[in-house]
Design a protein around this motif. Structure first.
Motif, PDB file in Angstrom:
ATOM      1  N   SER A  75     -29.192 -55.255  32.097  1.00  0.00           N
ATOM      2  CA  SER A  75     -30.362 -56.054  32.438  1.00  0.00           C
ATOM      3  C   SER A  75     -29.952 -57.467  32.823  1.00  0.00           C
ATOM      4  O   SER A  75     -30.411 -58.020  33.830  1.00  0.00           O
ATOM      5  N   ALA A  76     -29.048 -58.060  32.038  1.00  0.00           N
ATOM      6  CA  ALA A  76     -28.581 -59.414  32.342  1.00  0.00           C
ATOM      7  C   ALA A  76     -27.857 -59.453  33.684  1.00  0.00           C
ATOM      8  O   ALA A  76     -28.031 -60.386  34.481  1.00  0.00           O
ATOM      9  N   ALA A  77     -27.056 -58.418  33.963  1.00  0.00           N
ATOM     10  CA  ALA A  77     -26.329 -58.367  35.234  1.00  0.00           C
ATOM     11  C   ALA A  77     -27.285 -58.204  36.406  1.00  0.00           C
ATOM     12  O   ALA A  77     -27.083 -58.791  37.477  1.00  0.00           O
ATOM     13  N   VAL A  83     -22.697 -58.276  40.635  1.00  0.00           N
ATOM     14  CA  VAL A  83     -22.193 -56.945  40.952  1.00  0.00           C
ATOM     15  C   VAL A  83     -20.997 -56.573  40.089  1.00  0.00           C
ATOM     16  O   VAL A  83     -20.874 -55.425  39.633  1.00  0.00           O
ATOM     17  N   GLU A  84     -20.096 -57.517  39.843  1.00  0.00           N
ATOM     18  CA  GLU A  84     -18.920 -57.219  39.026  1.00  0.00           C
ATOM     19  C   GLU A  84     -19.336 -56.834  37.607  1.00  0.00           C
ATOM     20  O   GLU A  84     -18.734 -55.938  36.998  1.00  0.00           O
ATOM     21  N   ALA A  85     -20.346 -57.488  37.075  1.00  0.00           N
ATOM     22  CA  ALA A  85     -20.836 -57.132  35.744  1.00  0.00           C
ATOM     23  C   ALA A  85     -21.501 -55.756  35.762  1.00  0.00           C
ATOM     24  O   ALA A  85     -21.362 -54.985  34.808  1.00  0.00           O
ATOM     25  N   LEU A  86     -22.201 -55.438  36.844  1.00  0.00           N
ATOM     26  CA  LEU A  86     -22.800 -54.112  36.963  1.00  0.00           C
ATOM     27  C   LEU A  86     -21.731 -53.026  36.956  1.00  0.00           C
ATOM     28  O   LEU A  86     -21.942 -51.932  36.409  1.00  0.00           O
ATOM     29  N   LEU A  95     -24.482 -46.819  40.455  1.00  0.00           N
ATOM     30  CA  LEU A  95     -23.969 -48.130  40.845  1.00  0.00           C
ATOM     31  C   LEU A  95     -24.297 -48.451  42.302  1.00  0.00           C
ATOM     32  O   LEU A  95     -24.616 -49.593  42.639  1.00  0.00           O
ATOM     33  N   ASP A  96     -24.215 -47.460  43.170  1.00  0.00           N
ATOM     34  CA  ASP A  96     -24.542 -47.676  44.583  1.00  0.00           C
ATOM     35  C   ASP A  96     -25.974 -48.173  44.738  1.00  0.00           C
ATOM     36  O   ASP A  96     -26.261 -49.087  45.514  1.00  0.00           O
ATOM     37  N   LEU A  97     -26.878 -47.579  43.995  1.00  0.00           N
ATOM     38  CA  LEU A  97     -28.285 -47.973  44.067  1.00  0.00           C
ATOM     39  C   LEU A  97     -28.500 -49.368  43.494  1.00  0.00           C
ATOM     40  O   LEU A  97     -29.302 -50.143  44.019  1.00  0.00           O
ATOM     41  N   SER A  98     -27.777 -49.690  42.436  1.00  0.00           N
ATOM     42  CA  SER A  98     -27.924 -51.012  41.827  1.00  0.00           C
ATOM     43  C   SER A  98     -27.392 -52.108  42.738  1.00  0.00           C
ATOM     44  O   SER A  98     -27.981 -53.191  42.840  1.00  0.00           O
ATOM     45  N   ILE A  99     -26.272 -51.849  43.404  1.00  0.00           N
ATOM     46  CA  ILE A  99     -25.731 -52.837  44.339  1.00  0.00           C
ATOM     47  C   ILE A  99     -26.698 -53.047  45.501  1.00  0.00           C
ATOM     48  O   ILE A  99     -26.931 -54.189  45.933  1.00  0.00           O
ATOM     49  N   GLN A 112     -34.251 -59.943  40.247  1.00  0.00           N
ATOM     50  CA  GLN A 112     -34.805 -58.769  39.579  1.00  0.00           C
ATOM     51  C   GLN A 112     -35.207 -59.130  38.149  1.00  0.00           C
ATOM     52  O   GLN A 112     -34.532 -59.918  37.494  1.00  0.00           O
ATOM     53  N   PRO A 113     -36.278 -58.542  37.655  1.00  0.00           N
ATOM     54  CA  PRO A 113     -36.705 -58.836  36.278  1.00  0.00           C
ATOM     55  C   PRO A 113     -35.855 -58.093  35.257  1.00  0.00           C
ATOM     56  O   PRO A 113     -35.204 -57.104  35.566  1.00  0.00           O
TER      57      PRO A 113
END
Length: 346
Positions: A75-77, A83-86, A95-99, A112-113
């Motif tokens: 959540s914090a990332a 991205v590195e924290a993710l 991960l692809d979707l989060s980036i 992002q909240p």
């Protein structure tokens, strides 16, 4: 006009849509878990570390600690767009979707909240598992929505748990999603035979592009798959045709999740499809094709300028949560997401 060409609108269920936290027992459990996962000076402790009671068994309690630690760090990332924290919390395809979400957030200039999983349910393989499944309601800062998601966590080579798959499920599917609670997951891809896998992957892909030769007995009609997803593909093709271009999507590879779980209605499992969109001039059209900066696929892949070429290749990843009955036929798509990975002109 070529300048009006836009990429396809991605159909995605962001993992950080959520609801206000209801008064549920997990709220207390979450506080206790946070205490366990926080060391001296408030430093977070790796969720892969055995719990203090010395128990080596990995069950629901350990899975809950993993999920709580993930919420805290991921959540914090996400809020920070780090991205590195993710990457320390997730692996593809999640991960692809989060980036892609970080890139969209930066493009829209809106962070992002934060999020937190509430009232989770788990399906854990027996023994010393390398994966487990979780479903939960999400609490999202500033939102009144109440989505439910299903996730898979996997153990990496260094012994750290990371999110690998995640989709939000549709409202009619909540009972099925929650039915995983306490059931043993199956590890190693043994839940479905190879013949069934091939047939289901081919059918889901065909339906995602609105094929007229699809088999509705194998995968039942779905507003999400046949309406929203395939409908978006049809609109995209129409937009391209309007500027003298055409697109073809091909299936490159299909993968099944490490964990699956048998529930009363069938087997719950993730299917990941890797696909390529090839954009070319239509007969009689312009000599080149173009994606403008506002294209969702360019935003997701981090492009800030138009991409032009005699053709353009867009690689993408699509994740589907399937419920497959014992007889294989009549499978249902409970949730899905999709994002572009690369955009390459030639």
């Amino acid at each position: 006009m070529e300048d009006e060409m836009l990429g396809r609108k991605s159909v995605r269920s962001p993992r950080i849509l959520a609801a206000p936290a209801p008064a549920m027992p997990f709220a207390t459990a979450a506080v206790a878990a946070l205490l366990v996962l926080t060391g001296c000076g408030g430093e977070p402790v790796d969720a892969a570390t055995p719990v203090p009671d010395g128990s080596t068994a990995f069950g629901r309690d350990r899975a809950a600690l993993v999920l709580t630690a993930f919420d805290q760090a991921d959540s914090a990332a996400s809020v920070a767009g780090d991205v590195e924290a993710l990457k320390t919390q997730e692996v593809p395809p999640a991960l692809d979707l989060s980036i892609a979400a970080v890139r969209r957030s930066a493009y829209n200039q809106r962070p992002q909240p934060s999020f937190q999983h509430i009232n989770p349910a788990f399906a854990v393989p027996p023994g010393d598992p390398a994966c487990f499944l979780a479903t939960a309601t999400l609490k999202l800062a500033g939102s009144e929505l109440a989505p439910t998601d299903v996730s898979q966590f996997v153990l990496d080579a260094d012994g750290h748990w990371k999110l690998s798959h995640n989709v939000q499920v549709t409202q009619p599917s909540l009972v099925v999603a929650r039915s995983i609670d306490g059931r043993p997951a199956t590890e190693g891809g043994e839940a479905l035979d190879e013949t069934s896998r091939r047939a289901l992957a081919a059918e889901v892909f065909a339906r995602s592009i609105g094929s007229t030769t699809s088999n509705r007995s194998l995968v039942v009609s779905s507003p999400l798959l046949d309406g929203q997803f395939a409908g978006g593909w049809e609109v995209y093709g129409q937009q391209l045709a309007g500027v003298g271009a055409a697109v073809q999507r091909t299936l490159d590879k299909a993968e099944w999740s490490d964990c699956a779980v048998a529930v009363p209605a069938g087997t719950l499992t993730f299917l990941t499809i890797h696909a390529t969109d090839t954009l070319r001039p239509a007969p009689g059209g312009p000599a080149t094709v173009q994606l403008v900066p506002q294209s969702p696929d360019l935003i997701a892949t981090g492009h800030r300028e138009a991409v032009r070429g005699k053709s353009i290749r867009v690689t993408r990843v699509e994740t589907f949560l399937l419920l497959v009955p014992a007889q294989t036929t009549g499978a249902s798509v409970l949730g899905l997401n999709d994002t572009a990975l690369t955009v390459t002109p030639s």
